[in-house]
Design a protein around this motif. Structure first.
Motif, mmCIF file in Angstrom:
data_model
loop_
_atom_site.group_PDB
_atom_site.id
_atom_site.type_symbol
_atom_site.label_atom_id
_atom_site.label_comp_id
_atom_site.label_asym_id
_atom_site.label_seq_id
_atom_site.Cartn_x
_atom_site.Cartn_y
_atom_site.Cartn_z
ATOM 1 N N LEU A 1 0.872 -1.479 0.354
ATOM 2 C CA LEU A 1 -0.053 -0.198 0.180
ATOM 3 C C LEU A 1 0.417 1.184 0.388
ATOM 4 N N PHE A 2 1.681 1.426 0.873
ATOM 5 C CA PHE A 2 2.702 2.721 1.098
ATOM 6 C C PHE A 2 3.588 2.755 -0.492
ATOM 7 N N SER A 3 3.941 1.682 -1.056
ATOM 8 C CA SER A 3 5.077 1.417 -1.640
ATOM 9 C C SER A 3 5.027 2.593 -2.774
ATOM 10 N N GLN A 4 4.303 3.368 -3.096
ATOM 11 C CA GLN A 4 4.047 4.257 -4.258
ATOM 12 C C GLN A 4 2.905 5.499 -3.807
ATOM 13 N N GLN A 5 3.442 6.806 -4.356
ATOM 14 C CA GLN A 5 1.781 8.124 -3.082
ATOM 15 C C GLN A 5 0.887 7.768 -4.872
ATOM 16 N N ALA A 6 -0.405 7.801 -4.170
ATOM 17 C CA ALA A 6 -1.369 8.147 -5.257
ATOM 18 C C ALA A 6 -1.482 8.840 -6.284
ATOM 19 N N SER B 1 -1.391 6.827 -0.625
ATOM 20 C CA SER B 1 -1.024 6.076 -1.579
ATOM 21 C C SER B 1 -2.831 5.172 -1.068
ATOM 22 N N ILE B 2 -2.797 4.749 -2.784
ATOM 23 C CA ILE B 2 -4.709 3.819 -2.162
ATOM 24 C C ILE B 2 -4.120 2.247 -3.221
ATOM 25 N N HIS B 3 -5.054 1.646 -3.048
ATOM 26 C CA HIS B 3 -5.370 0.457 -3.140
ATOM 27 C C HIS B 3 -6.717 0.742 -3.847
ATOM 28 N N SER B 4 -7.153 1.161 -4.976
ATOM 29 C CA SER B 4 -8.260 1.314 -5.198
ATOM 30 C C SER B 4 -9.018 -0.031 -5.386
ATOM 31 N N ALA B 5 -11.117 0.276 -5.043
ATOM 32 C CA ALA B 5 -11.783 -0.793 -4.720
ATOM 33 C C ALA B 5 -11.571 -2.139 -5.938
ATOM 34 N N THR B 6 -12.092 -2.905 -6.779
ATOM 35 C CA THR B 6 -11.604 -3.226 -7.936
ATOM 36 C C THR B 6 -13.416 -4.180 -7.699
ATOM 37 N N TRP C 1 -11.689 -0.675 -0.573
ATOM 38 C CA TRP C 1 -10.347 0.479 -1.024
ATOM 39 C C TRP C 1 -9.977 0.556 0.788
ATOM 40 N N GLN C 2 -8.311 0.719 -0.015
ATOM 41 C CA GLN C 2 -7.386 1.391 0.976
ATOM 42 C C GLN C 2 -6.826 2.947 1.137
ATOM 43 N N LEU C 3 -6.533 3.540 2.593
ATOM 44 C CA LEU C 3 -5.534 4.819 2.090
ATOM 45 C C LEU C 3 -4.499 4.498 2.950
ATOM 46 N N GLY C 4 -3.715 4.992 2.243
ATOM 47 C CA GLY C 4 -2.470 4.844 3.698
ATOM 48 C C GLY C 4 -1.545 6.505 3.474
ATOM 49 N N LEU C 5 -1.763 7.072 4.860
ATOM 50 C CA LEU C 5 -1.464 8.234 4.980
ATOM 51 C C LEU C 5 0.087 8.424 5.852
ATOM 52 N N ILE C 6 1.160 8.662 5.518
ATOM 53 C CA ILE C 6 1.840 9.905 6.105
ATOM 54 C C ILE C 6 2.055 11.033 6.148
ATOM 55 N N PRO C 7 2.036 11.414 7.407
ATOM 56 C CA PRO C 7 2.433 13.061 7.993
ATOM 57 C C PRO C 7 3.386 13.537 6.780
ATOM 58 N N ILE C 8 2.928 14.203 6.618
ATOM 59 C CA ILE C 8 4.538 15.759 5.925
ATOM 60 C C ILE C 8 5.030 15.903 7.015
ATOM 61 N N VAL D 1 -3.761 3.817 8.206
ATOM 62 C CA VAL D 1 -4.664 3.105 7.213
ATOM 63 C C VAL D 1 -6.132 3.430 7.008
ATOM 64 N N LEU D 2 -7.011 4.176 6.392
ATOM 65 C CA LEU D 2 -8.077 3.913 6.662
ATOM 66 C C LEU D 2 -8.576 3.106 5.328
ATOM 67 N N THR D 3 -9.594 2.381 5.323
ATOM 68 C CA THR D 3 -10.523 1.071 4.969
ATOM 69 C C THR D 3 -11.945 1.766 5.479
ATOM 70 N N GLY D 4 -12.594 1.015 4.065
ATOM 71 C CA GLY D 4 -13.805 1.320 3.813
ATOM 72 C C GLY D 4 -14.456 0.893 2.157
ATOM 73 N N GLU D 5 -16.369 1.343 2.007
ATOM 74 C CA GLU D 5 -16.963 0.979 0.420
ATOM 75 C C GLU D 5 -17.045 1.967 -0.041
ATOM 76 N N GLN D 6 -17.816 2.600 0.191
ATOM 77 C CA GLN D 6 -19.234 3.953 -0.005
ATOM 78 C C GLN D 6 -18.749 4.840 0.899
ATOM 79 N N LYS D 7 -18.500 4.273 2.442
ATOM 80 C CA LYS D 7 -17.873 4.882 4.160
ATOM 81 C C LYS D 7 -16.728 4.578 4.379
ATOM 82 N N ILE D 8 -16.249 5.442 5.200
ATOM 83 C CA ILE D 8 -15.167 5.404 6.361
ATOM 84 C C ILE D 8 -14.942 4.104 6.979
ATOM 85 N N GLN D 9 -14.795 2.602 6.921
ATOM 86 C CA GLN D 9 -14.666 1.222 7.840
ATOM 87 C C GLN D 9 -13.712 1.241 8.940
#
Length: 241
Positions: free
Chosen positions: A38-43, A159-164, A170-177, A189-197
């Motif tokens: 997930l964190f290997s590349q920026q969205a 960084s994102i792993h999009s839903a298929t 989906w998964q959204l990775g966040l690294i503070p600047i 890491v946030l995960t969810g579908e229509q909403k954050i779960q």
């Protein structure tokens, strides 16, 4: 007023993060999830735009949460339950109900803590450049709960792993600047579908804490909901009923 020392600001942010997300909990090896990919590349911009459209953020929400904390010295996780109220205008009320009662009210420039005895402590932020770090937390939590990716992108590397079609989550990775924010919460890491779960918070030694959101309601807040942002007002409202 005198300027708030930078050290105090960092301590306050760390305290708030610990109270809210309990980031000092350790998962045993067999419970670890590998988010390396997930964190290997920026969205990309297109991925962020797609997720923004999928989230359809709301200006208010309320619901329940369950938090799991795993300690190396314990075989079973520590579990806590509670509820929250979110308003893009008013802030966030985060109320733990078990195993003991505690409440955090996060608003721009102010943090209110209420312990299990009902004792209230209000910390007002001062308009100094050093205090901007501690004022950032309500903004970030607002963005997390409302799915405001534009605000998140200002403060995090995403960084994102999009839903298929085969996996709608989906998964959204966040690294503070900001290095100071990164010290308090290195990765999320946030995960969810229509909403954050779920929200997972990592510490720098790979410890983590997981919060699951449920029973989400996005209808306009009631007067009782709004009163929870002011403890004195909430007490008066209960007495009048």
């Amino acid at each position: 007023m005198s300027l708030m020392p930078l050290k105090r600001v960092c301590q306050q942010l760390t305290l708030l993060t610990t109270l809210l997300l309990a980031s000092s909990a350790s998962f045993s090896a067999d419970n670890q999830i590998d988010f390396t990919a997930l964190f290997s590349q920026q969205a990309s911009s297109s991925e962020l735009e797609q997720l923004t459209q999928q989230l359809s953020p709301s200006p208010q929400a309320k619901g329940r949460f369950t938090q799991y904390r795993y300690l190396k010295v314990l075989k079973k996780p520590l579990v806590s339950h509670g509820n929250f109220v979110f308003s893009k205008q008013l802030g966030i009320v985060w109320q733990q109900q078990s195993p003991f009662s505690s409440t955090l009210i996060l608003q721009a420039g102010r943090l209110t803590q209420i312990d299990s005895q009902g004792q209230i402590q209000v910390t007002a932020q001062q308009p100094a450049s050093a205090s901007q770090l501690s004022q950032l937390m309500p903004t970030l939590l607002n963005a997390l709960l409302s799915g405001d990716l534009h605000t998140l992108q200002q403060h995090f590397k995403l960084s994102i792993h999009s839903a298929t079609s085969s996996n709608p989550q989906w998964q959204l990775g966040l690294i503070p600047i900001d290095p100071m924010v990164q010290k308090a919460m290195p990765r999320l890491v946030l995960t969810g579908e229509q909403k954050i779960q779920t929200l997972t918070l990592f510490s720098d030694n790979q410890d983590r804490s997981r919060i699951e959101f449920s029973e989400l309601v996005e209808q306009p807040l009631t007067e009782q909901d709004k009163a929870r942002f002011s403890p004195a007002m909430a007490d008066n409202l209960r007495e009048s009923q």
